[in-house]
Write an enzyme that holds these catalytic residues in place. Structure first.
Site, PDB file in Angstrom:
ATOM      1  N   THR A   1       0.812  -1.372  -0.024  1.00  0.00           N
ATOM      2  CA  THR A   1      -0.038  -0.074  -0.120  1.00  0.00           C
ATOM      3  C   THR A   1       1.007   1.262   0.044  1.00  0.00           C
ATOM      4  OG1 THR A   1      -1.770  -1.127   0.896  1.00  0.00           O
ATOM      5  CG2 THR A   1      -1.838   1.042   1.395  1.00  0.00           C
TER       6      THR A   1
ATOM      7  N   LYS B   1       1.398  -7.501  13.059  1.00  0.00           N
ATOM      8  CA  LYS B   1       0.376  -6.574  12.727  1.00  0.00           C
ATOM      9  C   LYS B   1      -0.978  -7.160  13.214  1.00  0.00           C
ATOM     10  CE  LYS B   1      -2.281  -4.966   8.467  1.00  0.00           C
ATOM     11  NZ  LYS B   1      -2.358  -5.114   7.205  1.00  0.00           N
TER      12      LYS B   1
ATOM     13  N   THR C   1       2.170  -4.129   4.295  1.00  0.00           N
ATOM     14  CA  THR C   1       2.031  -4.420   5.953  1.00  0.00           C
ATOM     15  C   THR C   1       1.673  -5.957   6.124  1.00  0.00           C
ATOM     16  OG1 THR C   1      -0.378  -3.539   5.921  1.00  0.00           O
ATOM     17  CG2 THR C   1       1.487  -1.978   6.395  1.00  0.00           C
ATOM     18  N   ASP C   2       0.691  -6.605   5.202  1.00  0.00           N
ATOM     19  CA  ASP C   2       0.260  -7.710   5.695  1.00  0.00           C
ATOM     20  C   ASP C   2       1.607  -8.782   6.039  1.00  0.00           C
ATOM     21  OD1 ASP C   2      -2.062  -6.663   4.904  1.00  0.00           O
ATOM     22  OD2 ASP C   2      -2.451  -8.405   3.349  1.00  0.00           O
TER      23      ASP C   2
HETATM   24  N1  ASP Z   1      -2.047  -6.213   1.138  1.00  0.00           N
HETATM   25  C1  ASP Z   1      -1.093  -5.123   1.290  1.00  0.00           C
HETATM   26  C2  ASP Z   1       0.038  -5.555   1.508  1.00  0.00           C
HETATM   27  O1  ASP Z   1       0.348  -6.220   2.381  1.00  0.00           O
HETATM   28  C3  ASP Z   1      -1.532  -4.210   2.359  1.00  0.00           C
HETATM   29  C4  ASP Z   1      -0.600  -3.219   2.762  1.00  0.00           C
HETATM   30  O2  ASP Z   1       0.363  -2.812   2.254  1.00  0.00           O
HETATM   31  O3  ASP Z   1      -1.029  -2.458   3.673  1.00  0.00           O
HETATM   32  O4  ASP Z   1       0.959  -5.490   0.542  1.00  0.00           O
END
Ligand code: ASP
Length: 421
Positions: free
Chosen positions: A86, A241, A163-164
């Site tokens: 993201t 997370k 973030t995942d």
């Molecule tokens: N699904 C995305 C990822 O982990 C979510 C994010 O980046 O916050 O790449």
């Protein structure tokens, strides 16, 4: 006339909606208009219910400003390696979703304030959402980071990441770099950069500040609260997370964060951290034949056989409570250990320590030769076991290494204030 990308106010008989007008996705009926709300959700409103559409702000034209990147001799140099997620995403007005599109250089254009703290070098090494990361990506990232670390002029490395699964990558890099002369800081964003509430900007500034510090650890830098006040710097093996959408989703578990970092450059250390080593050492030898199993009431006992038949060499179990598994799985685990497969026990509670003798079932589980992993997070035990199996196949040695604190993943003393920090 409102165009896709414009911020609009839509008035219906009973309600007003404010959001970004999206082009009509193919799957939606043509009698519906879709807008993206500030919460990030898209809603469809039937055209016949709409009384008025007012354009609040026209969409910006997508021209990039050409920012001159000044180099200052007085400032340290930070390398930003971008991998996607993201933090690299923009709204795709065609689909209404988000897509990864920013390169590392774009981050400087996005948040020029980072140049107050460091000269920036930038390289895009990947462009994926982190749910698509694999152990192969970890190896690739580690090699790229290693190259940067060995450049004399570089003080630290920032990795922008989805973030995942950022905590998996952070933990794996913690084991892959047994010696580290400079900090490695992973950073992501919960809200994409084109949203008013995006956490990209502050996270990016704070991560660059972190990468200029004299720290020899792999860390994660993310919003500490729901406001734009400061970030936490978390140990790479003690972070997770813990929320799907909040900006302060990343929390240190069974450990205090290493530091608080404010976007004006202030930093307050909260615990001791590892000082930089003189050199960098990279160990990318891992065994990928490791599984992570989450147990639950009614779990099929054949799950263990499944992995045995597939030739897996290690299984990490996220057990219940102190590290329990249903009694019927204990025989299966015994069989796995007999075959030389390392079975490691963690807890799906995340907080607290596993225990091998409080209850009779735990004692039985322990007698099978299963390895209790102290207070290690399941994801951390998973990547650590890959790393340990890259070093040895001997169960005794695997046990010794899994129960030894290698990269801050085991905290011998968990204090009360480490819960829900
Ligand atoms: N699904 C995305 C990822 O982990 C979510 C994010 O980046 O916050 O790449």
């Amino acid at each position: 006339m409102a165009k896709p990308g414009d911020l609009v106010e839509i008035v219906t008989k009973n309600k007003k909606y404010v959001g970004i007008l999206m082009p009509k996705p193919e799957i939606i009926k043509s009698n519906t208009i879709v807008i993206k709300l500030d919460s990030g959700y898209n809603i469809g409103i039937e055209k016949k219910k709409i009384k008025k559409i007012k354009v609040i702000k026209k969409a910006k034209k997508g021209k990039k400003k050409n920012i001159k990147i000044k180099q200052s001799k007085k400032l340290p140099t930070v390398s930003i390696l971008s991998t996607g997620g993201t933090i690299s995403s923009k709204v795709d007005y065609k689909t209404g979703g988000t897509y990864a599109s920013l390169t590392a250089e774009d981050f400087i254009q996005l948040e020029p304030k980072i140049l107050k703290f460091a000269n920036i070098r930038a390289k895009q090494i990947e462009q994926i959402m982190s749910e698509d990361m694999t152990p192969e990506h970890w190896i690739k990232i580690a090699k790229e980071v290693y190259k940067e670390l060995n450049k004399k002029e570089v003080s630290g490395v920032v990795i922008t990441h989805g973030t995942d699964t950022m905590h998996y990558t952070a933990a794996m890099l913690s084991f892959m770099f047994p010696k580290l002369s400079k900090p490695i800081v992973l950073v992501g964003a919960q809200r994409s950069t084109d949203r008013g509430s995006s956490d990209t900007f502050m996270n990016l500034i704070c991560s660059v500040i972190a990468a200029t510090q004299k720290i020899g650890e792999v860390m994660v830098c993310m919003h500490a609260t729901t406001n734009d006040d400061f970030c936490y710097l978390h140990r790479g093996t003690k972070v997770r997370k813990m929320h799907t959408s909040r900006r302060d989703a990343f929390r240190s578990i069974n450990q205090m964060p290493i530091a608080k970092i404010w976007p004006d450059g202030r930093i307050k250390f909260l615990i001791n951290y590892k000082k930089p080593d003189k050199t960098n050492e990279l160990n990318i030898k891992i065994n990928k034949k490791v599984a992570l199993i989450y147990v639950y009431p009614g779990i099929n006992q054949n799950i263990i056989d499944y992995y045995l038949n597939k030739g897996y060499k290690g299984i990490v179990i996220a057990g219940t409570g102190l590290g329990h598994v249903p009694t019927y799985l204990i025989q299966k685990i015994k069989k796995a250990v007999k075959k030389g497969v390392a079975v490691c026990i963690t807890s799906q509670c995340f907080y607290g320590r596993t225990h091998s003798f409080v209850y009779s079932n735990l004692r039985r589980l322990s007698q099978t030769g299963a390895i209790f992993c102290e207070d290690m997070l399941p994801e951390v035990a998973y990547v650590k076991l890959m790393h340990v199996l890259g070093k040895t196949k001997k169960l005794e040695k695997i046990k010794e290494l899994m129960q030894k604190n290698i990269a801050g993943e085991i905290n011998p003393i968990i204090s009360k204030d480490m819960f829900l920090v």
